[in-house]
Structure formats: structure tokens, C-alpha cells
Design a protein around this motif. Structure first.
Motif, PDB file in Angstrom:
ATOM      1  N   GLU A   1       3.146   5.995  -2.370  1.00  0.00           N
ATOM      2  CA  GLU A   1       3.498   7.199  -1.613  1.00  0.00           C
ATOM      3  C   GLU A   1       5.014   7.337  -1.483  1.00  0.00           C
ATOM      4  O   GLU A   1       5.554   8.440  -1.594  1.00  0.00           O
ATOM      5  N   ILE A   2       5.697   6.235  -1.262  1.00  0.00           N
ATOM      6  CA  ILE A   2       7.163   6.262  -1.161  1.00  0.00           C
ATOM      7  C   ILE A   2       7.768   6.745  -2.468  1.00  0.00           C
ATOM      8  O   ILE A   2       8.652   7.613  -2.475  1.00  0.00           O
TER       9      ILE A   2
ATOM     10  N   LYS B   1       7.956   4.621   6.495  1.00  0.00           N
ATOM     11  CA  LYS B   1       7.102   3.962   5.499  1.00  0.00           C
ATOM     12  C   LYS B   1       7.751   2.670   5.002  1.00  0.00           C
ATOM     13  O   LYS B   1       7.092   1.646   4.881  1.00  0.00           O
TER      14      LYS B   1
ATOM     15  N   ASP C   1       0.808  -1.222   0.000  1.00  0.00           N
ATOM     16  CA  ASP C   1       0.000   0.000   0.000  1.00  0.00           C
ATOM     17  C   ASP C   1       0.842   1.273   0.000  1.00  0.00           C
ATOM     18  O   ASP C   1       0.510   2.248  -0.663  1.00  0.00           O
ATOM     19  N   GLU C   2       1.918   1.287   0.747  1.00  0.00           N
ATOM     20  CA  GLU C   2       2.726   2.498   0.912  1.00  0.00           C
ATOM     21  C   GLU C   2       3.672   2.766  -0.252  1.00  0.00           C
ATOM     22  O   GLU C   2       4.267   3.839  -0.338  1.00  0.00           O
ATOM     23  N   SER C   3       3.830   1.810  -1.159  1.00  0.00           N
ATOM     24  CA  SER C   3       4.850   1.957  -2.198  1.00  0.00           C
ATOM     25  C   SER C   3       4.610   3.167  -3.107  1.00  0.00           C
ATOM     26  O   SER C   3       5.559   3.865  -3.456  1.00  0.00           O
TER      27      SER C   3
ATOM     28  N   THR D   1       7.676   0.127   7.793  1.00  0.00           N
ATOM     29  CA  THR D   1       6.336  -0.439   7.964  1.00  0.00           C
ATOM     30  C   THR D   1       6.129  -1.618   7.019  1.00  0.00           C
ATOM     31  O   THR D   1       5.621  -2.669   7.415  1.00  0.00           O
TER      32      THR D   1
ATOM     33  N   TRP E   1       9.131  11.026   6.340  1.00  0.00           N
ATOM     34  CA  TRP E   1       8.536   9.752   6.748  1.00  0.00           C
ATOM     35  C   TRP E   1       9.046   8.569   5.942  1.00  0.00           C
ATOM     36  O   TRP E   1       8.536   7.453   6.084  1.00  0.00           O
TER      37      TRP E   1
END
Length: 185
Positions: free
Chosen positions: A99-100, A159, A95-97, A162, A155
Motif C-alpha cells: 500500500e505504501i 503507515k 503487510d503495509e508495504s 506502524t 497516511w
């Protein structure tokens, strides 16, 4: 029945997870190093200090020091590209990829702009004493842009970490067995 060219079906599937964890750990450590380096280079506070007479500070650095900063910035760019590659390769389905990747792409644009702007002004600067005043507008712009890039990456470590922890938990058995230990060693 397996053919000669096929591995047996009992191959340990945790090897790919182990590799993912190793590579994401590298990305996590690199991200921590990048943000610390940007924070270390941030001279925007010193460049905008005002002394008791109301004048800007007379802090300065040499051209050689500034060139060293540019080399450091180039290494930051390289590290960010490597982090981006590692995340795309080993965590693209997380999910965070997205945004990263956006964080890294935004920071890369800012750092590239700062670097090009700084190099252009440095090459056109004809000061004879080899000193660059930190209160110069282009120096302020360079360091402030680095600061904004650092803020965008604030962050990044968390991230990536996580994702790492989530993947690590998927290989940890609920009964407290040694699956993770066996898979990682």
C-alpha cells in the motif's frame, strides 16, 4: 566449527533489526516532510477564491517564485523515491508495504504530471509583467494536482510508523529488559 572467513555464530542478530529501524525512521521523517511541504505549497484555495464582486481573486506570484516551486517539487519527487527505496529495502515483507508503494507511485505520477504541465505553460507564457495569476487554469491545475498527490500521501507517515513500531516491539522483551536499549546504542 567456523572457518576463518565466517563470523562466529554468536553474532548479534539485532544489528539488522537496528539498521531496519534506523532506515524506516528516516523514511518516516522524510514522509512527514514531504506531506508538510506539499501542504505548504498548496495554493489551490487561494487560486479559486471568489471576491465580493463575483470575480476571481487577483492573487499572483512571480515567475521566479514559480520556478522555486518547481525546484521544491523536484525535491519532493527525490524524497518520495528515497522513501520508496527505503520501504522496499527494509520493510518489503510487511503487510503495509504494498500500500505504501502504491501511494508513493500514485503521488509520483500526479506530481510529475503537474510539474511537466506547469513547466510547459510557464515556458510558453509571454506575460510581460513577470506575474502569474493564480486564477489561471493551468496554475489551478498544477496546484490541485499537488493537492491530490498530498491527499494520496495523507497516511504515508502513519503507515511507515506502524511498521517501525511493529518491528521495534519484536525486539522489546516482555520482561522489561534492556534488549532494545542495548541493540540500538
Amino acid at each position: 566449527m567456523t572457518s576463518v572467513n565466517q563470523p562466529p555464530s554468536t553474532k548479534n542478530p539485532s544489528i539488522s533489526i537496528t539498521k531496519r529501524l534506523e532506515e524506516l525512521w528516516k523514511a518516516s521523517i522524510k514522509s512527514s516532510g514531504v506531506t508538510c511541504t506539499i501542504e505548504f505549497l498548496d495554493c489551490s484555495e487561494e487560486a479559486s477564491e471568489i471576491d465580493s464582486d463575483g470575480d476571481r481573486t487577483d492573487a499572483s506570484i512571480t515567475k521566479d517564485q514559480m520556478l522555486g516551486i518547481f525546484l521544491t517539487v523536484e525535491s519532493i519527487i527525490s524524497e518520495l523515491k528515497e522513501i520508496r527505496r527505503l520501504v522496499l529495502e527494509h520493510a518489503s515483507n510487511e503487510d503495509e508495504s504494498c500500500e505504501i508503494i502504491e501511494m508513493i507511485d500514485d503521488a509520483l505520477k500526479m506530481i510529475d504530471l503537474a510539474s511537466r504541465m506547469g513547466r510547459m505553460h510557464l515556458s510558453n507564457d509571454s506575460e510581460s509583467d513577470d506575474k502569474i495569476q493564480l486564477c489561471k487554469i493551468w496554475v489551478n491545475g498544477f496546484f490541485c494536482t499537488l493537492k491530490y498527490a498530498g491527499n494520496r500521501l495523507y497516511w504515508l507517515f502513519e503507515k511507515i510508523n506502524t511498521i517501525y513500531l511493529r518491528i521495534e516491539q519484536t525486539v522489546t522483551p516482555d520482561n522489561g529488559g534492556d534488549l532494545v536499549k542495548d541493540a540500538l546504542h
